[in-house]
Structure formats: structure tokens, C-alpha cells
Design a protein around this motif. Structure first.
Motif, PDB file in Angstrom:
ATOM      1  N   GLU A 254       9.445   6.263  -7.171  1.00  0.00           N
ATOM      2  CA  GLU A 254       8.226   6.739  -6.514  1.00  0.00           C
ATOM      3  C   GLU A 254       7.603   5.607  -5.709  1.00  0.00           C
ATOM      4  O   GLU A 254       7.322   4.537  -6.257  1.00  0.00           O
ATOM      5  CB  GLU A 254       7.221   7.229  -7.568  1.00  0.00           C
ATOM      6  CG  GLU A 254       7.760   8.397  -8.389  1.00  0.00           C
ATOM      7  CD  GLU A 254       6.764   8.892  -9.439  1.00  0.00           C
ATOM      8  OE1 GLU A 254       6.790  10.094  -9.755  1.00  0.00           O
ATOM      9  OE2 GLU A 254       5.969   8.079  -9.948  1.00  0.00           O
TER      10      GLU A 254
ATOM     11  N   ASP B 234      -0.114  10.304   2.582  1.00  0.00           N
ATOM     12  CA  ASP B 234       0.334  11.311   1.612  1.00  0.00           C
ATOM     13  C   ASP B 234       1.855  11.500   1.553  1.00  0.00           C
ATOM     14  O   ASP B 234       2.348  12.287   0.748  1.00  0.00           O
ATOM     15  CB  ASP B 234      -0.307  12.674   1.929  1.00  0.00           C
ATOM     16  CG  ASP B 234      -1.799  12.664   1.627  1.00  0.00           C
ATOM     17  OD1 ASP B 234      -2.276  11.656   1.059  1.00  0.00           O
ATOM     18  OD2 ASP B 234      -2.485  13.639   1.976  1.00  0.00           O
ATOM     19  N   GLY B 235       2.595  10.841   2.438  1.00  0.00           N
ATOM     20  CA  GLY B 235       4.046  11.005   2.439  1.00  0.00           C
ATOM     21  C   GLY B 235       4.571  10.586   3.798  1.00  0.00           C
ATOM     22  O   GLY B 235       3.914   9.835   4.524  1.00  0.00           O
TER      23      GLY B 235
ATOM     24  N   HIS C 277      10.639   9.300  -3.742  1.00  0.00           N
ATOM     25  CA  HIS C 277       9.480  10.173  -3.535  1.00  0.00           C
ATOM     26  C   HIS C 277       8.355   9.318  -2.951  1.00  0.00           C
ATOM     27  O   HIS C 277       7.805   8.466  -3.638  1.00  0.00           O
ATOM     28  CB  HIS C 277       9.075  10.801  -4.880  1.00  0.00           C
ATOM     29  CG  HIS C 277       7.971  11.804  -4.774  1.00  0.00           C
ATOM     30  ND1 HIS C 277       7.429  12.449  -5.856  1.00  0.00           N
ATOM     31  CD2 HIS C 277       7.294  12.273  -3.704  1.00  0.00           C
ATOM     32  CE1 HIS C 277       6.475  13.272  -5.463  1.00  0.00           C
ATOM     33  NE2 HIS C 277       6.370  13.178  -4.163  1.00  0.00           N
TER      34      HIS C 277
ATOM     35  N   GLY D  71       4.384  14.320  -2.398  1.00  0.00           N
ATOM     36  CA  GLY D  71       4.581  13.657  -1.110  1.00  0.00           C
ATOM     37  C   GLY D  71       5.835  14.160  -0.426  1.00  0.00           C
ATOM     38  O   GLY D  71       6.027  15.371  -0.287  1.00  0.00           O
TER      39      GLY D  71
ATOM     40  N   ARG E 136       4.657   8.969  -1.818  1.00  0.00           N
ATOM     41  CA  ARG E 136       3.459   9.740  -2.137  1.00  0.00           C
ATOM     42  C   ARG E 136       2.202   8.878  -2.136  1.00  0.00           C
ATOM     43  O   ARG E 136       2.277   7.652  -2.101  1.00  0.00           O
ATOM     44  CB  ARG E 136       3.652  10.444  -3.481  1.00  0.00           C
ATOM     45  CG  ARG E 136       4.009   9.486  -4.598  1.00  0.00           C
ATOM     46  CD  ARG E 136       4.444  10.209  -5.849  1.00  0.00           C
ATOM     47  NE  ARG E 136       3.413  11.102  -6.331  1.00  0.00           N
ATOM     48  CZ  ARG E 136       3.409  11.689  -7.520  1.00  0.00           C
ATOM     49  NH1 ARG E 136       4.421  11.469  -8.349  1.00  0.00           N
ATOM     50  NH2 ARG E 136       2.459  12.481  -7.887  1.00  0.00           N
TER      51      ARG E 136
END
Ligand code: ADP
Ligand code: ASP
Ligand code: MG
Length: 409
Positions: free
Chosen positions: A170, A176-177, A227, A237, A229
Motif C-alpha cells: 500500500e 486519492d490514487g 494499492h 485508491g 491510496r
């Protein structure tokens, strides 16, 4: 029991309060029964501050000492985060890159990871502790400290996830992504639920700094699910992985903006075979990546060779080019900072047509001049004036309607 690697970037650990918040998130993940290894960046802008400090001492600081200096930033963060975890009653232990077993190739400021044993990290996890590892750093076979290039903590995290066989890596950051374009430049940018390693690699290599290119490369090689995020909330994300659900009708996955380019011109080069080879061999031997290249031909038997390098590499490039320019009998060596690169990326371009025409038309309609063009199967890049980069991003994003969701049902 899942093994999770969590990486927190500079903004996410930018203050004591934020470090305490990161500790709470890590603690929650561990309390849910996961084995957690954490990778952190230096706090806030501290890497930039260390670089300016060095430049106040010397305009060309020795690379070895620069790596020694920059590696301190991440060491501050691992200690503080581990203290914050201890305060929450969570057993944790910090490791520098070399302590964690990050073996690098000896390039002081742009090292690649050769091997990552992660033995002490594995032992800490097996003992029920959270392991907190400094991103961006390692040591070569001789024990010399190396750093992994700007943004390199992402690579430490993905390489650690590969070494641990983690279920997920992560990457917690300040957006947000992964979006269709940098959301700080184009507010209409759309967050992508998924993106392939290849497309992400292209975007990252072309300047979308949300992920370090080598992190994506490493993820692809070892099949690590990444991921990306937000560190400020729990919403999902973007997942970077091998294959993604194709969005109907999308040829383009995103736009990358790169303000980190410098254009170098070798002016008045005699027009004969071997000259370009001489110039680019010298640059290549110095470990400098050349990006866009163009040769303009004059009638009087002379050429100009223009190309771009990253700002970090300018001094080094000039130093290796000066003797070559003399040797080949070129008239002048010039450089300009006021350029930027904008690129459109998408695997769908292999089959789709008209992307180049659309991109150039959008730039023309915004009155933006193109200085150099470069294309591959899945990207088109243009060098433009730096002060028009944001306008260019907005114009191209709007032209291709990238803000509109087109998910398959
Ligand atoms: P961190 O310190 O967490 O590693 P970075 O500054 O390296 O964060 O990367 C996050 C930044 O990347 C965002 O703040 C955003 O401005 C930038 N960015 C560039 N392109 C994109 C994109 N396509 N999607 C999301 N963010 C992007
Ligand atoms: N601190 C380093 C940098 O600012 C590495 C990173 O943040 O990923 O580039
Ligand atoms: Mg980063």
C-alpha cells in the motif's frame, strides 16, 4: 494472517501530528491480525532542504557525501514513527536500508537495488513486531551508502513487498490514487480504479511522480499488487496490476506532466557519421538518461543536436559534453530550463488512431507551440514552453474527455 507493506510519503509524515496519525493507522492494521512492515520517506520537504543546504556549501558536492547527507532524512522518520508506535503500545523496531538488507549497485545517488534479503525484517515480523524501514537508501557491497533517486522510497516498499511475499503493497500519499492527470494541475482529473503495470510505468517514467518508475518495474517483475491510496482517509485508491478491466472506448489512460526537463543544444555540429554516437556515448557512460532527441539539419553541412535531460543531471551532462563538443568541432553548447514535457499514454493507442492528431490540435487551439515530438507504441510526448504546461494539460484532458467515466457495465 496477511503480510502487508505500507509506505508513507513525505507529506504523510510531514509533522509530529501526522507521524502520530500514521502510527495509529499502522497499529490498526496490526491489531486486525496482519503482519505489517512500514516504509517511510523523509519528513515533508526535508530532502529538498538537505539538497539546498549542500548547495550552499558547494555547487558540485561529491556524490558520495550527498548520498550520506540525503540518507539522514529517512532515518529521522523511522525513529520517530517507531517511537510513536511504542507510545501506542505496539512493539516495533526501526531499520535503516542497509540494516534491512537493501544491497545496491554502487551508484551513489541513483542506485538500483541488486538484492533485498530483508532478514532482520522477517525476524521482527516473526517475533510479532512491526518493522519500520527507511525508504530511498541501501548500501553497496563495500558498505557505501547509496540512495535510489528522487521518489525512491516507493521502490524500497515494493521491493520489500516482493522480498516478504506480501499480499499487498500500500502506497499512502497525499492524493486519492492515480488520476488521469495530476489532479493538482487539472481539477477535472478522474481517479482510475485500476491501471496496468505497463501503463503506470509509462506514466511514471514520463514524469507522473505519484509512483517511482522502478517501483512499478519491480512490482511487475514480482507480481506485487500495488494499492496507491490516500493517507488522509480510508477510501479505496488505485490498484496497479497486470491486467485490468478494459474501459469501453478508452484509448488513452492518462497524461503525464514533467517540469523537470532541461533542453541541451549542441550547435553547429559537422554533418558526418559518428558524431551523434560520440555525444550520446559520453552522456550514456556518465549514467545520464537522455529523453527527447531531435537533429535539425542545415544546408551548410552542419547540424544542431537537441535533447533533454533531467535537471538533476544538467551539471554532469555539461561537464561530460564540454570536451566532446571541442573534439567534434561543434560551435557551441547551450541549455534552457524554460521547457516542459507533456505526454499522452495509453495501451489502446496501439490499435486506436488519431491520438497524435488530437493532441496536436488541442495544443494548437490553446496557442501552444511544440518544440520536439517523440512517440512510441503507447505514448506521444511533446516538449513545450514550461509556462504553458498547465494550459496544455487542461486542453488535452478536455479534448479527449478524460474526466468522463466510461466503465464497462
Ligand atoms: P509522496 O511524498 O507521498 O511520495 P509524491 O509527491 O512523490 O508523494 O507523489 C504524489 C504527487 O504526485 C501528488 O501530490 C500529485 O501532485 C502528483 N501526481 C502527478 N501525476 C499524478 C497522477 N496521474 N495521479 C495522481 N497524482 C499525480
Ligand atoms: N525522500 C526522498 C525524496 O524526497 C525519497 C522519497 O520521498 O521517496 O525524493
Ligand atoms: Mg513520491
Amino acid at each position: 494472517m496477511a503480510v502487508i507493506v505500507q509506505k508513507f510519503g513525505g507529506t504523510s509524515v510531514g509533522s509530529a501530528e501526522r507521524i502520530l496519525r500514521v502510527a495509529q493507522r499502522v497499529d490498526r492494521t496490526a491489531a486486525a491480525g496482519n503482519m505489517v512492515a512500514v516504509v517511510v520517506s523523509a519528513m515533508g520537504d526535508s530532502t529538498d532542504e538537505l539538497i539546498s543546504l549542500a548547495h550552499r556549501i558547494s555547487s558540485r558536492p561529491p556524490e558520495r557525501e550527498m548520498a550520506m547527507l540525503l540518507a539522514t532524512g529517512e532515518q529521522v522518520s523511522i525513529a520517530l514513527l517507531t517511537m510513536a508506535l511504542a507510545k501506542l503500545g505496539r512493539e516495533a523496531v526501526s531499520f535503516t536500508g542497509p540494516q534491512a538488507g537493501v544491497l545496491t549497485d554502487g551508484n551513489p545517488l541513483n542506485a538500483r537495488i541488486r538484492a533485498f534479503t530483508a532478514e532482520r525484517v522477517k525476524a521482527a515480523l516473526a517475533a510479532g513486531k512491526v518493522a519500520v524501514v527507511a525508504g530511498f537508501q541501501g548500501a553497496d557491497a563495500a558498505g557505501e551508502i547509496n540512495t535510489l533517486g528522487r521518489g525512491g522510497s516507493d521502490t524500497t516498499a515494493v521491493a520489500l513487498a516482493a522480498a516478504l511475499g506480501a499480499d499487498v503493497c500500500e502506497i499512502y500519499t497525499d492524493v486519492d490514487g492515480v488520476f488521469t492527470v495530476d489532479p493538482r494541475i487539472v481539477p477535472e482529473a478522474r481517479k482510475l480504479a485500476e491501471i496496468t503495470y505497463d501503463e503506470m510505468l509509462e506514466l511514471a517514467s514520463l514524469g507522473a511522480k505519484v509512483l517511482h518508475p522502478r517501483a512499478v518495474e519491480c512490482g511487475k517483475e514480482h507480481g506485487v499488487a500495488i494499492h496507491v491510496r490516500s493517507s488522509f482517509h480510508d477510501g479505496p485508491g488505485t490498484i496497479v496490476k497486470e491486467a485490468v478491466k478494459m474501459e469501453r472506448g478508452t484509448v488513452i489512460s492518462g497524461i503525464a506532466c514533467d517540469e523537470d526537463q532541461v533542453k541541451i543544444a549542441v550547435v553547429g555540429v559537422p554533418d558526418r557519421p559518428g558524431i551523434a554516437a560520440g555525444i550520446f556515448t559520453a552522456i550514456g557512460n556518465a549514467g545520464i538518461n537522455v529523453d527527447l532527441i531531435v537533429q535539425s539539419i542545415h544546408r551548410n553541412g552542419e547540424n544542431d543536436i537537441l535533447f533533454t535531460v533531467s535537471r538533476d543531471n544538467l551539471e554532469k551532462a555539461l561537464a561530460v559534453l564540454e570536451p566532446v563538443v571541442k573534439e567534434v568541432g561543434a560551435k557551441d553548447l547551450q541549455y534552457r530550463h524554460d521547457v516542459a514535457k507533456i505526454s499522452v499514454v495509453g495501451a489502446g493507442m496501439i490499435h486506436g488512431t488519431g491520438v497524435a492528431a488530437g493532441m496536436f490540435a488541442a495544443l494548437a487551439a490553446a496557442g501552444i507551440n511544440i518544440e520536439i515530438i517523440s512517440t512510441s507504441e503507447i505514448k506521444i510526448s511533446c516538449l513545450i514552453a514550461a509556462d504553458r504546461l498547465h494550459d496544455a494539460a487542461r486542453a488535452i484532458h478536455a479534448h479527449f474527455k478524460l474526466g468522463e467515466a466510461v466503465d464497462c457495465p
